[in-house]
Design a protein around this motif. Structure first.
Motif, PDB file in Angstrom:
ATOM      1  N   LEU A 104      -4.389   0.810  -1.267  1.00 48.71           N
ATOM      2  CA  LEU A 104      -3.674  -0.430  -0.959  1.00 48.71           C
ATOM      3  C   LEU A 104      -2.334  -0.138  -0.299  1.00 48.71           C
ATOM      4  O   LEU A 104      -1.926  -0.823   0.639  1.00 48.71           O
TER       5      LEU A 104
ATOM      6  N   SER B 123      -1.544  -1.362   3.466  1.00 44.22           N
ATOM      7  CA  SER B 123      -0.441  -2.307   3.675  1.00 44.22           C
ATOM      8  C   SER B 123       0.475  -1.884   4.816  1.00 44.22           C
ATOM      9  O   SER B 123       1.199  -2.712   5.380  1.00 44.22           O
TER      10      SER B 123
ATOM     11  N   VAL C 232      -5.859  -6.126   4.463  1.00 47.56           N
ATOM     12  CA  VAL C 232      -5.719  -5.093   3.443  1.00 47.56           C
ATOM     13  C   VAL C 232      -6.826  -5.173   2.395  1.00 47.56           C
ATOM     14  O   VAL C 232      -7.486  -4.169   2.082  1.00 47.56           O
TER      15      VAL C 232
ATOM     16  N   ASP D 153      -3.906 -10.498   4.042  1.00 42.15           N
ATOM     17  CA  ASP D 153      -2.747  -9.793   4.605  1.00 42.15           C
ATOM     18  C   ASP D 153      -1.602  -9.685   3.601  1.00 42.15           C
ATOM     19  O   ASP D 153      -0.460  -9.406   3.971  1.00 42.15           O
ATOM     20  N   LEU D 154      -1.911  -9.917   2.314  1.00 46.98           N
ATOM     21  CA  LEU D 154      -0.988  -9.773   1.177  1.00 46.98           C
ATOM     22  C   LEU D 154       0.067 -10.873   1.084  1.00 46.98           C
ATOM     23  O   LEU D 154       1.059 -10.704   0.367  1.00 46.98           O
TER      24      LEU D 154
ATOM     25  N   LEU E  36       2.318  -5.119  -6.261  1.00 45.29           N
ATOM     26  CA  LEU E  36       2.579  -5.300  -4.832  1.00 45.29           C
ATOM     27  C   LEU E  36       4.077  -5.355  -4.551  1.00 45.29           C
ATOM     28  O   LEU E  36       4.575  -4.709  -3.622  1.00 45.29           O
TER      29      LEU E  36
END
Length: 240
Positions: free
Chosen positions: A204, A208, A214, A168-169, A32
């Motif tokens: 992903l 994003s 996500v 939402d990461l 990420l």
């Protein structure tokens, strides 16, 4: 090169059909974080088959279709269409995106000027030295990574910690208190283990850029591999 696989444990609210959070190790978090090292040209190229939102893909195609007649001498369209990713020393994230080429080979070059304090170096062999204006940088030096006892120490984050990745990461260390947050009905919570490969990595990346949900979009609204297991209220507490 074999495709990298990364495993996630998802905690899912089955009544609302959404991911509450994912339990992740450093491999997923490193992936990420590595998204921020990608040039916009690389992102556009990777997402061209994913119905990329906005107009960047149209701009990408216009560059691709433009005749070399209109390109300045010494310039190359490939520099824009296929930019190479900066390879940050020691930050070797999992390869969850296809066709990502790094720009840094671990070599740098300096000038062969007669004086030893010439301050200029380049990662391009035969670049012209600004000091002498005549000599090129051909003396090869080798960049040395910081000492590391294992590959687990590479990347961006500490591998001794388990991380909590929100839908939402948002990323933070996982704890019992943070894990309980947002769980109102434990009987409606399900655990699901999923594997990520190249396909999920691209999805992903796309999600994003356009979504605040996500993990739900990628793993609950698309085909995935994994196993689901319903948890009892007591096992939720033990899990957290």
């Amino acid at each position: 090169m074999a495709e990298t696989k990364v495993t996630l444990k998802l905690l899912i609210d089955t009544r609302r059909n959404r991911v509450l959070f994912a339990e992740a190790d450093k491999k997923f978090v490193d992936f990420l974080f590595s998204i921020f090292t990608l040039p916009i040209g690389t992102v556009t190229k990777l997402l061209q088959k994913q119905n990329m939102p906005g107009s960047l893909y149209s701009l990408y195609k216009s560059i691709e279709n433009l005749s070399d007649t209109y390109i300045q001498p010494g310039q190359d369209k490939d520099f824009l269409l296929n930019p190479k990713v900066a390879n940050i020393s020691g930050a070797k994230a999992p390869l969850l995106l296809p066709s990502v080429e790094h720009s840094y080979s671990g070599k740098i070059y300096k000038c062969t000027c007669s004086w030893n304090n010439c301050p200029y170096v380049s990662n391009v062999r035969r670049a012209i030295c600004p000091s002498s204006r005549k000599k090129s940088l051909t003396w090869e030096l080798r960049f040395v990574d910081p000492p590391s006892s294992s590959n687990e120490e590479a990347g961006f984050v500490n591998g001794l910690v388990t991380y909590m990745v929100m839908d939402d990461l948002v990323v933070k260390p996982l704890s019992a208190i943070s894990g309980i947050t947002g769980i109102k009905d434990v009987e409606a919570v399900e655990e699901k283990v999923v594997d990520l490969g190249l396909d999920e990595g691209v999805k992903l990346l796309k999600a994003s850029l356009q979504s605040k949900t996500v993990l739900t979009d990628v793993f609950l609204r698309a085909e995935t591999t994994g196993t689901g297991l319903c948890l009892s209220p007591s096992s939720i507490v033990n899990y957290l």
